[in-house]
Design an enzyme around this catalytic site. Structure first.
Site, PDB file in Angstrom:
ATOM      1  N   PRO A  80       0.834  -1.208   0.000  1.00  0.00           N
ATOM      2  CG  PRO A  80       0.034  -1.029   2.177  1.00  0.00           C
ATOM      3  CD  PRO A  80       0.718  -1.966   1.239  1.00  0.00           C
ATOM      4  CB  THR A 118      -0.443   7.467   1.041  1.00  0.00           C
ATOM      5  OG1 THR A 118      -1.271   6.691   1.920  1.00  0.00           O
ATOM      6  CG2 THR A 118      -0.961   8.881   0.956  1.00  0.00           C
ATOM      7  N   GLY A 176      -3.125  -1.627  10.312  1.00  0.00           N
ATOM      8  CA  GLY A 176      -2.806  -1.711  11.749  1.00  0.00           C
ATOM      9  C   GLY A 176      -1.353  -1.372  12.013  1.00  0.00           C
ATOM     10  CE1 TYR A 199      -1.014   7.699   9.221  1.00  0.00           C
ATOM     11  CE2 TYR A 199       0.244   5.711   8.786  1.00  0.00           C
ATOM     12  CZ  TYR A 199       0.043   7.061   8.600  1.00  0.00           C
ATOM     13  OH  TYR A 199       0.903   7.784   7.807  1.00  0.00           O
TER      14      TYR A 199
HETATM   15  C1  LIG Z   1       5.118   7.044  -1.051  1.00  0.00           C
HETATM   16  C2  LIG Z   1       4.827   6.020  -0.004  1.00  0.00           C
HETATM   17  C3  LIG Z   1       3.556   5.954   0.559  1.00  0.00           C
HETATM   18  C4  LIG Z   1       3.257   4.958   1.513  1.00  0.00           C
HETATM   19  N1  LIG Z   1       1.972   4.873   1.999  1.00  0.00           N
HETATM   20  C5  LIG Z   1       1.622   3.821   2.770  1.00  0.00           C
HETATM   21  C6  LIG Z   1       0.249   3.590   3.112  1.00  0.00           C
HETATM   22  O1  LIG Z   1      -0.663   4.296   2.702  1.00  0.00           O
HETATM   23  N2  LIG Z   1      -0.019   2.523   3.902  1.00  0.00           N
HETATM   24  C7  LIG Z   1       0.965   1.679   4.362  1.00  0.00           C
HETATM   25  O2  LIG Z   1       0.669   0.719   5.071  1.00  0.00           O
HETATM   26  N3  LIG Z   1       2.270   1.870   4.042  1.00  0.00           N
HETATM   27  C8  LIG Z   1       2.610   2.893   3.238  1.00  0.00           C
HETATM   28  N4  LIG Z   1       3.920   3.033   2.841  1.00  0.00           N
HETATM   29  C9  LIG Z   1       4.933   2.027   3.250  1.00  0.00           C
HETATM   30  C10 LIG Z   1       5.111   0.961   2.155  1.00  0.00           C
HETATM   31  O3  LIG Z   1       3.957   0.144   2.033  1.00  0.00           O
HETATM   32  C11 LIG Z   1       6.328   0.050   2.439  1.00  0.00           C
HETATM   33  O4  LIG Z   1       6.107  -0.609   3.676  1.00  0.00           O
HETATM   34  C12 LIG Z   1       7.642   0.805   2.502  1.00  0.00           C
HETATM   35  O5  LIG Z   1       7.786   1.645   1.366  1.00  0.00           O
HETATM   36  C13 LIG Z   1       8.864  -0.138   2.593  1.00  0.00           C
HETATM   37  O6  LIG Z   1       8.890  -1.061   1.526  1.00  0.00           O
HETATM   38  P1  LIG Z   1       9.746  -0.858   0.168  1.00  0.00           P
HETATM   39  O7  LIG Z   1      11.188  -0.813   0.559  1.00  0.00           O
HETATM   40  O8  LIG Z   1       9.444  -2.046  -0.669  1.00  0.00           O
HETATM   41  O9  LIG Z   1       9.321   0.447  -0.440  1.00  0.00           O
HETATM   42  C14 LIG Z   1       4.253   4.040   1.921  1.00  0.00           C
HETATM   43  C15 LIG Z   1       5.543   4.135   1.362  1.00  0.00           C
HETATM   44  C16 LIG Z   1       5.815   5.083   0.401  1.00  0.00           C
HETATM   45  C17 LIG Z   1       7.199   5.119  -0.237  1.00  0.00           C
END
Ligand SMILES: Cc1cc2nc3c(=O)[nH]c(=O)nc-3n(C[C@H](O)[C@H](O)[C@H](O)COP(=O)(O)O)c2cc1C
Length: 357
Positions: free
Chosen positions: A23, A25, A173, A177
């Site tokens: 996910p 945002t 969760g 938040y």
């Molecule tokens: C731009 C952006 C927005 C994010 N928004 C959310 C979100 O809405 N909900 C959530 O659970 N995690 C959110 N995350 C966290 C990501 O789901 C993920 O856990 C995090 O980027 C680490 O994984 P990665 O190294 O594969 O990017 C967001 C991360 C990024 C970069």
């Protein structure tokens, strides 16, 4: 050993691979929380993921964390999601909605309302508002009698999500938040049944899950957790005991999955894997941390017992991530400046890899 490219049966969904889009945002919804045609195109471009988990979606007005996030509250919002879920399905994909109630990580300039939380303790840091970043405000502590209504808001949004064509929902969760605030020993100073003890701190999470399971069924309900992450100042004491107790309670339901962020030490995470023998998605990276999830961290966690791996940032800049991983093609780095910029730049213009003729 399982690989990222093996099939997986997730509840009623046959996933063609084990790569999940995490996910994220992206704040590109309309001011009144409706999804847009650009959002449909963005998710459709990424439909080769085994499963897409959408950006965080607010289940009610007071739960909106940032300007520009979409909702699952009004009939107009439900109607606006339809082309998004249709676009994913037409392109062969599957999509869950992430239900995200910001709790204290919100601002009256965004919602017109004083945020709520388990206790009148502000988050640390600045929150986004229409007028730029502002210090997180002091939330109003929910009265005991108000809490079930907030727990039910996840279920109400889940019902609307299914109406909008989502294949299921993930309760947010994690990451400090509202559910994470109840789990926290620093954000939750309550002395009633929703705080004080581990049984108290997990109660809100369990009630939100139970209400959602009653609304749309366990096989369409997942939850994301980030043990020990401490984001937005939501610190947690007794991390192994807290999450073992939570997973034991959640094991009563035949949930679609638990989505675990690797935010605490590996030994604890492996203990948690033992406490939950259902489907497990692992996100191997710390949120916004310097290490992005990649092929090697994904394989490592598949080896350690994850069923599915979620990739975040790599999906922003590689819409065809599954194919790039499979064919060992170059992975393009994302541009952080466009994460929350709005518009289609840095959103729809990352191309799929083109093989030379
Ligand atoms: C731009 C952006 C927005 C994010 N928004 C959310 C979100 O809405 N909900 C959530 O659970 N995690 C959110 N995350 C966290 C990501 O789901 C993920 O856990 C995090 O980027 C680490 O994984 P990665 O190294 O594969 O990017 C967001 C991360 C990024 C970069």
């Amino acid at each position: 050993m399982n690989t990222l490219f093996d099939r997986y049966q997730l509840g009623d969904l046959a996933l063609p691979n084990r790569v999940v889009m995490a996910p994220m945002t992206r704040v590109r919804a309309t001011a009144d929380g409706r999804a847009t045609p650009s959002m449909a195109a963005y998710y459709a471009q990424r439909a080769t993921a085994g499963l897409i988990v959408s950006e965080g979606v607010q289940p009610n007005r007071i739960g909106q964390s940032n300007p520009g996030t979409p909702g699952l509250v009004t009939p107009e919002q439900v109607a606006a999601w339809r082309p998004v879920t249709d676009a994913v399905h037409v392109n062969g994909g599957r999509i869950f909605a992430q239900i995200m109630h910001g709790g204290r990580v919100s601002h009256p300039d965004t919602t017109g309302l004083q945020p709520v939380g388990p206790s009148a303790v502000p988050a640390t840091g600045d929150v986004f508002t229409p007028n730029g970043p502002r210090p997180a405000p002091v939330p109003r502590a929910l009265a005991t009698a108000e809490i079930p209504e907030q727990a039910r808001s996840y279920a109400d949004a889940a019902r609307l999500g299914v109406d909008a064509g989502f294949d299921g929902v993930e309760l947010h969760g994690a990451n400090g938040y509202l559910i994470g605030q109840f789990l926290s020993s620093s954000a939750n100073l309550r002395t009633d049944a929703y705080g004080a003890t581990i049984a108290g701190r997990i109660r809100f999470a369990v009630e939100a899950v139970e209400a959602t399971v009653d609304a749309i069924g366990a096989r369409r309900t997942g939850i994301r957790l980030s043990p020990g992450a401490g984001l937005w100042g939501a610190q947690e004491s007794d991390v192994p005991e807290l999450y073992t107790a939570l997973l034991a309670e959640l094991s009563r339901f035949d949930l679609a999955y638990i989505h675990l962020e690797a935010t605490t030490d590996t030994d604890t995470l492996l203990e948690l894997r033992k406490a939950w023998d259902g489907p497990l998605i692992v996100n191997p990276a710390f949120p916004m941390g310097p290490q992005r999830t990649d092929r090697s961290s994904a394989d490592h966690w598949l080896d350690l017992g994850a069923d599915l791996i979620s990739f975040g940032r790599a999906f922003i800049s590689n819409p065809d991530l599954v194919e790039r991983l499979r064919a060992q093609l170059p992975i393009v780095e994302d541009d952080q400046a466009t994460w929350y910029q709005g518009g289609d730049t840095g959103y729809l213009d990352y191309p799929a890899y083109r093989h030379a003729a």
